[in-house]
Design an enzyme around this catalytic site. Structure first.
Site, PDB file in Angstrom:
ATOM      1  N   SER A 151     -45.280  30.861  -1.587  1.00  0.00           N
ATOM      2  CA  SER A 151     -44.260  29.820  -1.682  1.00  0.00           C
ATOM      3  C   SER A 151     -44.503  28.657  -0.717  1.00  0.00           C
ATOM      4  O   SER A 151     -43.871  27.613  -0.840  1.00  0.00           O
ATOM      5  CB  SER A 151     -42.870  30.414  -1.451  1.00  0.00           C
ATOM      6  OG  SER A 151     -42.840  31.116  -0.230  1.00  0.00           O
ATOM      7  N   ASP A 154     -33.583  30.659   6.652  1.00  0.00           N
ATOM      8  CA  ASP A 154     -34.959  30.405   6.243  1.00  0.00           C
ATOM      9  C   ASP A 154     -35.669  29.518   7.266  1.00  0.00           C
ATOM     10  O   ASP A 154     -35.513  28.298   7.270  1.00  0.00           O
ATOM     11  CB  ASP A 154     -34.974  29.753   4.850  1.00  0.00           C
ATOM     12  CG  ASP A 154     -36.398  29.564   4.322  1.00  0.00           C
ATOM     13  OD1 ASP A 154     -37.361  29.801   5.079  1.00  0.00           O
ATOM     14  OD2 ASP A 154     -36.536  29.173   3.150  1.00  0.00           O
ATOM     15  N   HIS A 183     -39.918  28.442   5.151  1.00  0.00           N
ATOM     16  CA  HIS A 183     -40.208  27.273   4.309  1.00  0.00           C
ATOM     17  C   HIS A 183     -39.786  26.001   5.029  1.00  0.00           C
ATOM     18  O   HIS A 183     -39.274  26.054   6.151  1.00  0.00           O
ATOM     19  CB  HIS A 183     -39.465  27.409   2.974  1.00  0.00           C
ATOM     20  CG  HIS A 183     -39.869  28.634   2.230  1.00  0.00           C
ATOM     21  ND1 HIS A 183     -39.072  29.747   2.142  1.00  0.00           N
ATOM     22  CD2 HIS A 183     -41.012  28.928   1.580  1.00  0.00           C
ATOM     23  CE1 HIS A 183     -39.710  30.695   1.452  1.00  0.00           C
ATOM     24  NE2 HIS A 183     -40.894  30.218   1.108  1.00  0.00           N
TER      25      HIS A 183
END
Ligand SMILES: *[C@@H]1O[C@H](CO)[C@@H](O)[C@H](O)[C@H]1NC(C)=O
Ligand SMILES: *[C@@H]1O[C@H](CO)[C@@H](O)[C@H](O)[C@H]1NC(C)=O
Ligand SMILES: *[C@@H]1O[C@H](CO)[C@@H](O)[C@H](O)[C@H]1NC(C)=O
Length: 364
Positions: free
Chosen positions: A114, A337, A340
């Site tokens: 990702s 998170d 990311h």
């Protein structure tokens, strides 16, 4: 720790090769200032009040919610005003038209996890806002997403492949095969390949998508993950060496993207989140130094016969503890998170550096 300690030094020569490649071949006066002997990956983040990111997330219709921190309610904006300043030169701003001219009729493939999605989304948004009225299509088929700008014949493709090497369902269960890379058959025929792998090598428990790990004839329940990563990456490097012609395909390795879950790394001992961080680390050094897998990447790339350019994003991204979605990603306020990156944000700089690599190669 032994592996991590030398990684920064050993990753330097690659970066220098990249930026010094046109010295001699080209009139130095014609070279833009961001090349001539300058390591574009060494520098610091500078706040510029009048700087605007290459796109506003609201103008990128296909941006995934998980990266759209502003839409998810992130209250601060400071993180959008930092630009990367190499110590010894200036970076060119990303010029979508120039990029499209250089890549006209070409196919770019991102392969990885990702973090590849993060960079692919950034690049497709950067291209879309450069040609807002240009016809584009975005198709998803299984693990492959294809963004086409028809007027330029440019394809920017993403293939989700978190380990690069194969995970195969067998009678005993799912087997991560460190020596097998049948996946690679789908990576042929591209003009530019941008690989990345690391984060999934660490997953355990529910997030671990394999039951056994195979190395040669040996099948184990588990093994040292850094050693497994090195074995898998070596298999990938051999695949590139025997399947890619560097005269027709540019190969880039997207360096290790750092996480910010451990405040000790940046001298805030007790925190386990990047939540609330609104500014980068000042200066050009990260207190904790490079993460161990960065040394593995340098070592494996260094042994390859094919020239692979390291897009050495690790340290510049380590300085951006403010750049992650934290509680403004896909899971909303329960989320944390710090892996990311918000878009617009840090991956736009990765793509600006990718553009710099492209310009340097064009000048050879
Ligand atoms: C700040 O950003 C503006 C707009 O992008 C640019 O024109 C200017 O040169 C930048 N200033 C510095 C000091 O980099
Ligand atoms: C956009 O391009 C696709 C593929 O070439 C084509 O099928 C479609 O009709 C085009 N749409 C517009 C609005 O031009
Ligand atoms: C972090 O802490 C260490 C040990 O206390 C110290 O030597 C170092 O200068 C600190 N770094 C920063 C960036 O504050």
């Amino acid at each position: 720790m032994g592996i991590g300690s030398c990684s920064f030094v050993s990753s330097l020569p690659l970066a220098l090769v990249l930026v010094s490649c046109l010295n001699g071949a080209i009139d130095a006066k014609a070279a833009p200032p961001e090349v001539s002997g300058c390591n574009v990956f060494q520098g610091s983040w500078v706040y510029n009040d009048s700087y605007r990111p290459p796109y506003d997330s609201a103008t990128c219709p296909f941006l995934e919610t998980e990266f759209d921190c502003q839409k998810n309610g992130r209250p601060d904006h400071l993180y959008l005003g930092y630009t990367w300043k190499p110590s010894a030169c200036e970076l060119l701003r990303f010029d979508g038209e120039d990029f499209a001219r250089r890549m006209k009729g070409k196919k770019i493939l991102f392969v990885g996890d990702s973090l590849s999605l993060n960079q692919w989304q950034s690049l497709t948004c950067m291209l879309h806002v450069s040609f807002p009225s240009s016809n584009y299509t975005l198709n998803r088929a299984g693990d492959v997403s294809t963004f086409d700008i028809h007027d330029y014949g440019i394809s920017v493709v993403l293939s989700r492949n978190p380990f690069l090497v194969d995970v195969v369902k067998e009678k005993i269960g799912r087997v991560l095969k460190l020596d097998s890379i049948v996946n690679g058959n789908a990576w042929k025929g591209y003009d530019m390949l941008i690989f990345n792998t690391w984060h999934w090598w660490l997953h355990t428990g529910r997030k671990q998508p394999w039951d056994y790990i195979q190395q040669g004839e040996t099948i184990r329940k588990d093994m040292d993950r850094l050693v497994a990563f090195k074995e898998g990456l070596t298999t990938w490097s051999k695949w590139v060496d025997s399947n890619i012609d560097p005269a027709t395909t540019t190969v880039i390795f997207q360096g290790i993207s750092p996480t910010h879950y451990n405040g000790k790394e940046w001298n805030e001992s007790s925190t386990t989140t990047c939540d609330g961080q609104t500014q980068p680390i000042s200066g050009s050094e990260y207190p904790a130094g490079p993460p161990p897998p960065a040394a593995v990447v340098s070592e494996v790339l260094g042994k390859m016969a094919t020239e692979v350019t390291l897009l050495d994003i690790t340290k510049l991204s380590q300085l951006r503890k403010d750049g992650h979605p934290s509680a403004f990603g896909s899971e909303g306020h329960r989320g944390n998170d710090c892996s990311h990156w918000c878009l617009a944000g840090v991956p736009d700089t990765w793509n600006q550096l990718l553009y710099t690599i492209l310009i340097n190669r064009g000048r050879r």
